[in-house]
Enzyme design. Structure first.
Site, PDB file in Angstrom:
ATOM      1  CG  ASN A   1      -1.751   1.220   1.374  1.00  0.00           C
ATOM      2  OD1 ASN A   1      -1.812   2.040   0.454  1.00  0.00           O
ATOM      3  ND2 ASN A   1      -2.398   1.369   2.515  1.00  0.00           N
ATOM      4  CD1 TRP A   2       3.298   0.935  -3.073  1.00  0.00           C
ATOM      5  CD2 TRP A   2       3.420   2.264  -4.874  1.00  0.00           C
ATOM      6  NE1 TRP A   2       3.952   0.241  -4.057  1.00  0.00           N
ATOM      7  CE2 TRP A   2       4.039   1.031  -5.175  1.00  0.00           C
ATOM      8  CE3 TRP A   2       3.373   3.256  -5.854  1.00  0.00           C
ATOM      9  CZ2 TRP A   2       4.616   0.773  -6.420  1.00  0.00           C
ATOM     10  CZ3 TRP A   2       3.942   2.994  -7.092  1.00  0.00           C
ATOM     11  CH2 TRP A   2       4.564   1.765  -7.370  1.00  0.00           C
TER      12      TRP A   2
ATOM     13  CG  HIS B   1      -5.825   1.666   5.220  1.00  0.00           C
ATOM     14  ND1 HIS B   1      -5.385   2.651   6.081  1.00  0.00           N
ATOM     15  CD2 HIS B   1      -4.803   0.810   5.058  1.00  0.00           C
ATOM     16  CE1 HIS B   1      -4.124   2.390   6.409  1.00  0.00           C
ATOM     17  NE2 HIS B   1      -3.751   1.280   5.811  1.00  0.00           N
TER      18      HIS B   1
ATOM     19  N   GLY C   1       2.973  -1.005   4.274  1.00  0.00           N
ATOM     20  CA  GLY C   1       2.995   0.423   3.985  1.00  0.00           C
ATOM     21  C   GLY C   1       4.406   0.883   3.668  1.00  0.00           C
ATOM     22  N   GLY C   2       5.053   1.480   4.658  1.00  0.00           N
ATOM     23  CA  GLY C   2       6.362   2.096   4.444  1.00  0.00           C
ATOM     24  C   GLY C   2       7.376   1.222   3.721  1.00  0.00           C
TER      25      GLY C   2
HETATM   26  P1  13P Z   1       3.190   0.520   7.695  1.00  0.00           P
HETATM   27  O1  13P Z   1       3.722  -0.759   7.104  1.00  0.00           O
HETATM   28  O2  13P Z   1       3.888   1.743   7.188  1.00  0.00           O
HETATM   29  O3  13P Z   1       3.078   0.444   9.171  1.00  0.00           O
HETATM   30  O4  13P Z   1       1.672   0.666   7.140  1.00  0.00           O
HETATM   31  C1  13P Z   1       0.813  -0.385   7.256  1.00  0.00           C
HETATM   32  C2  13P Z   1      -0.398  -0.071   6.469  1.00  0.00           C
HETATM   33  O5  13P Z   1      -1.184   0.787   6.824  1.00  0.00           O
HETATM   34  C3  13P Z   1      -0.615  -0.810   5.225  1.00  0.00           C
HETATM   35  O6  13P Z   1      -1.896  -0.615   4.727  1.00  0.00           O
END
Ligand code: 13P
Length: 257
Positions: free
Chosen positions: A15-16, A100, A237-238
Site C-alpha cells: 500500500n503505497w 483502511h 505500507g512504508g
Molecule cells: P506501515 O507498514 O507503514 O506500518 O503501514 C501499514 C499499512 O497501513 C498498510 O496498509
C-alpha cells in the site's frame, strides 16, 4: 479454527498510500517487477490512483497484480472526486483496499460505508481487501475482540456469497507507521479470532480466505509474523516503498511454513 495452510497461497500487498510521483512510481514498479519474477502470484501493489495505468503498463504479464487503495461506495454518477469500481476494473485492478484505518479515522468511513464499498467492489469483479483493526486505546481497554467483531459482523452479509474472492487485512491502528509491530502471538490471536468470526457470521469460505497482517512489517520481522498459522501474508505500507525491502517481505511470505 485450524485450516490447512496449503489451501491458502501467500499474498503480500504494498500500500503505497499518497507517496511519490511519476518518476518514483516508475522506478518502484520496475524494481518490483524485476525482483518478483520468481514469486508469481505473491506480490501486489496498490499505487495512488494516478499511477494505476502506469502499473498496468509495467506489470501486465509479470505475475505481480495491482489494485487500488479505495473505491467509491457509489456505482456511477454525480459524485465529484470519486472513483468507481468499474473504472478500477478498466485499469486492470485485481484488488481494492476497503476500510483502511486511515480512511476510517481521517475520512470518516463508517462500517456501513465499508459494506457499501465492499458490495461495489464485488459487484464489479474486484477482490475487496477489507481492513479491520483496533486503536491503542481500544486494545488497552481490552476491547480488541469487540472492535474486530463489530467490523467483521458488518461485512459478513456481503462476504457470504463472495466465496474466496475476498481478503481480510488485520491492521492494528497502533502498529501502522509507528514502528510498533504486533507480536506474532498477538497477530495470530487476532487472525484466528477474525477467521472464526467470519465462519460464525456465515462466511463458509472462511477457512480458505487469506488474512493479511499489516502494521510496521519489515524484512526483519516478516518471517516470524508469516510463520503464524493464520497469517497468510501482509499489507505493507512504508516498507513497500523500497523495492528490495518489499521483495524480501514477499519472499518471507512465499517461504512460510
Ligand atoms: P506501515 O507498514 O507503514 O506500518 O503501514 C501499514 C499499512 O497501513 C498498510 O496498509
Amino acid at each position: 479454527m485450524a485450516a490447512p495452510r496449503a489451501r491458502r497461497e501467500a499474498l503480500v500487498l504494498g500500500n503505497w498510500k499518497m507517496n511519490g510521483d511519476a518518476a518514483s512510481a516508475e522506478a518502484l514498479l520496475a524494481g518490483v517487477q524485476a525482483g518478483a519474477r520468481d514469486l508469481p502470484g505473491v506480490a501486489g501493489v496498490c499505487p495512488p490512483y494516478p499511477y494505476l495505468a502506469l502499473a498496468a503498463a509495467r506489470l501486465a504479464g509479470s505475475g505481480v497484480a495491482w489494485g487500488a487503495q479505495d473505491v467509491s461506495a457509489f456505482e456511477d454518477g454525480a459524485y465529484t472526486g470519486e472513483v468507481s469500481a468499474r473504472m478500477l476494473v478498466d485499469l486492470g485492478c485485481t484488488w481494492t483496499l476497503v476500510g483502511h484505518s486511515e480512511r476510517r479515522t481521517l475520512f470518516g468511513d463508517t462500517d456501513a460505508e465499508v459494506v457499501r464499498k465492499t458490495t461495489r467492489a464485488l459487484a464489479a469483479g474486484l477482490v475487496p481487501v477489507v481492513c479491520v483493526g483496533e486503536t491503542l486505546a481500544e486494545r488497552e481497554a481490552g476491547a480488541t475482540e469487540a472492535v474486530l467483531a463489530r467490523q467483521i459482523d458488518a461485512v459478513c452479509p456481503v462476504l457470504r456469497d463472495a466465496g474466496e474472492r475476498c481478503v481480510l487485512a488485520y491492521e492494528p491502528v497502533w502498529a501502522i507507521g509507528t514502528g510498533l509491530t504486533a507480536s506474532p502471538a498477538q497477530a495470530q490471536a487476532a487472525h484466528a479470532f477474525i477467521r472464526a468470526r467470519l465462519a460464525s457470521g456465515g462466511v463458509v469460505a472462511a477457512p480458505g480466505l487469506r488474512l493479511l497482517y499489516g502494521g510496521s512489517v519489515k524484512p526483519s520481522n516478516a518471517v516470524e509474523l508469516f510463520g503464524q498459522p493464520d497469517v497468510d501474508g501482509g499489507l505493507i505500507g512504508g516498507a513497500s516503498l523500497v523495492a528490495a525491502d518489499f521483495l524480501s517481505i514477499c519472499r518471507a511470505a512465499a517461504g512460510r511454513s
